[in-house]
Design an enzyme around this catalytic site. Structure first.
Site, short mmCIF file in Angstrom:
data_model
loop_
_atom_site.label_atom_id
_atom_site.label_comp_id
_atom_site.label_asym_id
_atom_site.label_seq_id
_atom_site.Cartn_x
_atom_site.Cartn_y
_atom_site.Cartn_z
N ARG A 18 0.82 -1.23 0.00
CA ARG A 18 0.00 0.00 0.00
C ARG A 18 0.85 1.27 0.00
O ARG A 18 0.57 2.20 -0.78
CB ARG A 18 -0.97 -0.02 1.18
CG ARG A 18 -2.15 -0.98 0.97
CD ARG A 18 -3.07 -1.00 2.17
NE ARG A 18 -2.38 -1.53 3.35
CZ ARG A 18 -2.85 -1.45 4.59
NH1 ARG A 18 -4.00 -0.83 4.82
NH2 ARG A 18 -2.19 -1.98 5.61
N ASN A 36 -6.94 -2.47 1.80
CA ASN A 36 -7.08 -3.92 1.83
C ASN A 36 -8.55 -4.29 1.90
O ASN A 36 -9.32 -3.67 2.64
CB ASN A 36 -6.38 -4.52 3.05
CG ASN A 36 -4.88 -4.57 2.89
OD1 ASN A 36 -4.36 -4.58 1.78
ND2 ASN A 36 -4.17 -4.63 4.00
#
Length: 769
Positions: A18, A36
């Site tokens: 990320r 997520n």
């Protein structure tokens, strides 16, 4: 301006994915978010089309080093949502597909530098980690992979760590295992009476105790090791006596390649594997200057070596001048490795003198992986820490149903198949031990949890009716209302091998100790044809009687007696005379047992039938007085391989074949007869050991080549524990390739029983297509 949604599946959680996405999107002036979704990473991008295209290129080509992308799905968005900047959103748990959790990985260079830098606040910190390294699988409790769903949630971050954790430009951004000496787990040193020594410097004191000749239990990332010096014969024998482990070799941990080279030979490929982020145990050849205690790896030409993979291990060697320490799993033989502090302090009394433990919980115990290079080709002996739970991509070969396969009974793993991904578990072990059987069930629950699997359509298992895994499979098939599919042991071996090489049709040489055959006998030296869905037995070793059943594995002289008795060249009286003159000491009850054995053979009372390669190799080993009693799996055959190392290959044993029930069989009685003749002729033991192994290898290879010619198949593969043997593997490879066929070996799965569950799962799912 365009808007695009991207779903990325693979190893993309817990690896700095990320923050990587954040940096790339920001650099390209894209807006939107990343988060997520339980098992995938969702990315929404808004910006110029060319920038989105560049982002997709960078996504695949500049991803974090330990991430792995299995699929990228894009969708053009037509909504009117507008984003002012690019953000990292909190995780959501609303996706039900397949998830991929990264395995535990060795400490990275950056973290290693920090624990060795006196000016760094993580100096000498034994739990250092970031997005590029540290525990994953062993600490995760649920998805999505965030800190509050791991055992690190027990350790709230201090202000300094929290700042790093929330900074997208920091390598510790959402590094769930990160901590520092102020907020992380703590080490404690206990004596044998469970007294906390309140050591101010537990690692220093541990090394001092080790160097004084003590045996310590040391809790690591995914389990616990028993640790002691390698250069002191008395200490090693004390460990053997306490464990009841007479001769099984111990693995060792050495600080670096340079030190390992003082006692082993290491190829370039072996060096790369030793230093890899997975850090498995690598079975290496002992060097001519090998100087460890003989009892570390007795009567073998090899020793298992690993390099430090956790901060704690590295610090141990920073404080020590020892070339290596024994690092063997802390468990009662046959039972699971201990992971809780209560187990370590309570169950290792009388085994370890001191215990170095910490207060971080281990959710998924995970033994060290073991590999070996045979003829410069990597072979997994145990695929566990560093690799589990990374799945195999079955590439649409099987029906898209949920499958659970439970493996055989020894060296068990289980496999869950979901969305055409096969998740093979960590090493479970011997499930006829009750605690290991419970561990299997617990590990299945944990793997179901982290793969978001709630039920199964198919349960697969071995054909053996008495295996505990077979009984469990029947219970689970009723619980989930799932179809039960029993898969023949060697067929499963072959299919795991075929999957490794992405082929669907082959001739398989399946060679091991034992596997329940479809005729109810014990197979283990088989030539099979498989097209994945089914198999056909085309040849084998000559079936032989096993007087006393499994006693023949424990005392190979019983198998030697039976095979010689089957040989037309010997009379019964000649066999008895030979046994009494040369091998009587291998019978626990002497002459009386010899007489009883032949009465068993005549009456067929408690007499099994086997075509096992393992039993033949064991018999050769005993005939040469190399090994008369098996104390661990494969001992006699392993020592036979080592005994052949000095040989020049000057003798050949003639091969003889017969036809039995429409298949060709290799006459193993004839091989043993020639071994005995060479012994009587005074031929060097190493030469006979070499000739015996070559004869078995070439005999099986010839049957396989003839079968491939008849079937019109170009691939011939080798599987089963026998093919961890370098001489047998090379002989088989050379024979097959010289005959014009392509030789197939395992690449990313185990030749032994550790990958049987994978084969079972594929066969079971494939049959239902």
């Amino acid at each position: 301006m365009e808007s695009t949604k991207i779903l990325v599946q693979g190893i993309v959680q817990g690896v700095g994915f990320r923050p990587f996405v954040y940096r790339v999107a920001t650099e390209l002036k894209l807006k939107g978010y990343v988060r997520n979704l339980g098992n995938v990473v969702e990315i929404v991008l808004q910006g110029e089309k060319k920038n989105i295209e560049q982002f997709l290129y960078d996504l695949e080509n500049k991803k974090p080093p330990i991430s792995k992308i299995n699929s990228i799905k894009t969708q053009c968005l037509k909504n009117n949502d507008k984003y002012d900047e690019f953000k990292i959103y909190e995780s959501l748990d609303n996706f039900s597909g397949a998830s991929v959790i990264p395995p535990d990985l060795a400490i990275c260079d950056n973290c290693l530098k920090e624990i060795r830098d006196p000016n760094n606040r993580r100096y000498h910190h034994p739990f250092n980690a970031c997005t590029d390294c540290g525990p994953r699988f062993t600490v995760i409790e649920n998805l999505p992979y965030d800190r509050d769903k791991t055992t690190m949630d027990d350790f709230p971050l201090c202000d300094k760590c929290e700042k790093e954790y929330k900074d997208p430009l920091n390598r510790r951004y959402h590094a769930e295992a990160m901590c520092c000496p102020d907020c992380g787990p703590k080490l404690s040193l206990f004596d044998k009476d469970d007294n906390d020594l309140n050591s101010k410097h537990p690692l220093h004191d541990t090394v001092k105790l080790l160097d004084e000749g003590n045996i310590l239990s040391i809790k690591g990332i995914g389990g616990t090791h028993l640790v002691c010096k390698v250069t002191d014969e008395d200490v090693v024998n004390r460990l053997r006596k306490r464990l009841g482990r007479k001769s099984q070799p111990f693995a060792v941990m050495s600080p670096d390649i340079e030190t390992s080279l003082t006692f082993t030979e290491i190829s370039q490929k072996e060096k790369i594997t030793l230093k890899s982020k997975e850090r498995p145990i690598v079975v290496l050849k002992k060097s001519k200057d090998y100087y460890f205690a003989d009892s570390v790896a007795p009567n073998l030409h090899t020793i298992g070596v690993m390099l430090p993979y956790s901060p704690l291990h590295n610090l141990l060697f920073d404080f020590s001048d020892e070339p290596a320490y024994i690092m063997t799993s802390a468990n009662v033989p046959g039972e699971p490795m201990m992971i809780s502090n209560e187990e370590i302090l309570g169950n290792l009394k009388g085994i370890s003198d001191y215990s170095l433990i910490h207060n971080r919980r281990i959710v998924n115990r995970c033994d060290d992986s073991v590999v070996r290079y045979r003829n410069d080709f990597l072979s997994f002996i145990r695929r566990s820490r560093g690799y589990t739970p990374e799945p195999y991509d079955l590439k649409g070969k099987v029906l898209n149903k949920n499958v659970l396969a439970l493996g055989p009974e020894l060296d068990v793993t289980f496999t869950i198949v979901k969305n055409n991904l096969a998740y093979v578990s960590q090493h479970i072990g011997n499930t006829n031990k009750y605690k290991t059987y419970l561990f299997l069930q617990d590990a299945i629950k944990n793997m179901m949890n982290i793969t978001k699997t709630n039920d199964f359509d198919i349960i697969a298992c071995d054909m053996h009716p008495q295996f505990f895994t077979t009984k469990l499979a029947k219970e689970l098939s009723e619980k989930y209302n799932a179809e039960l599919v029993q898969v023949q042991h060697h067929h499963a071996h072959g299919v795991a091998l075929a999957n490794d090489n992405d082929i669907d049709e082959m001739i398989v040489i399946a060679s091991d100790g034992v596997g329940y055959g479809s005729d109810g006998t014990a197979w283990g030296g088989e030539i099979l044809y498989t097209d994945i869905e089914s198999f056909e037995r085309l040849g084998s070793l000559m079936p032989q009687k096993m007087p006393g059943g499994d006693l023949c594995a424990k005392y190979p002289v019983r198998m030697l007696a039976s095979i010689l008795d089957s040989c037309e060249s010997f009379s019964r009286d000649e066999v008895i005379k030979l046994l009494k003159e040369s091998y009587v000491d291998y019978f626990p009850h002497g002459d009386m047992e010899i007489e009883t054995l032949f009465k068993q053979l005549d009456s067929n009372l408690n007499v099994g039938i086997t075509s096992s390669t393992g039993r033949v190799l064991d018999s050769i080993s005993t005939a040469l007085n190399i090994c008369g009693e098996r104390n661990f799996e494969g001992e006699a055959a392993m020592k036979l391989e080592s005994a052949a190392i000095p040989a020049k290959g000057e003798y050949n044993i003639p091969l003889r074949f017969k036809k039995l029930n429409k298949r060709i069989v290799l006459d193993t009685g004839n091989i043993l007869k020639n071994v005995i003749d060479l012994i009587k002729d005074g031929v060097e033991k190493s030469e006979i050991a070499y000739a015996g192994q070559v004869a078995v290898s070439e005999g099986l290879s010839k049957i396989a080549v003839d079968a491939a010619s008849e079937k019109g198949v170009k691939y011939i593969g080798a599987t089963g524990g026998t093919f961890y043997n370098e001489l047998i593997s090379l002989t088989t490879k050379n024979y097959i390739e010289k005959s014009g066929f392509e030789f197939i070996q395992h690449k990313n799965s185990c030749a032994g029983d550790g990958s049987v569950s994978l084969g079972q799962a594929i066969v079971a799912a494939y049959k239902k297509k």
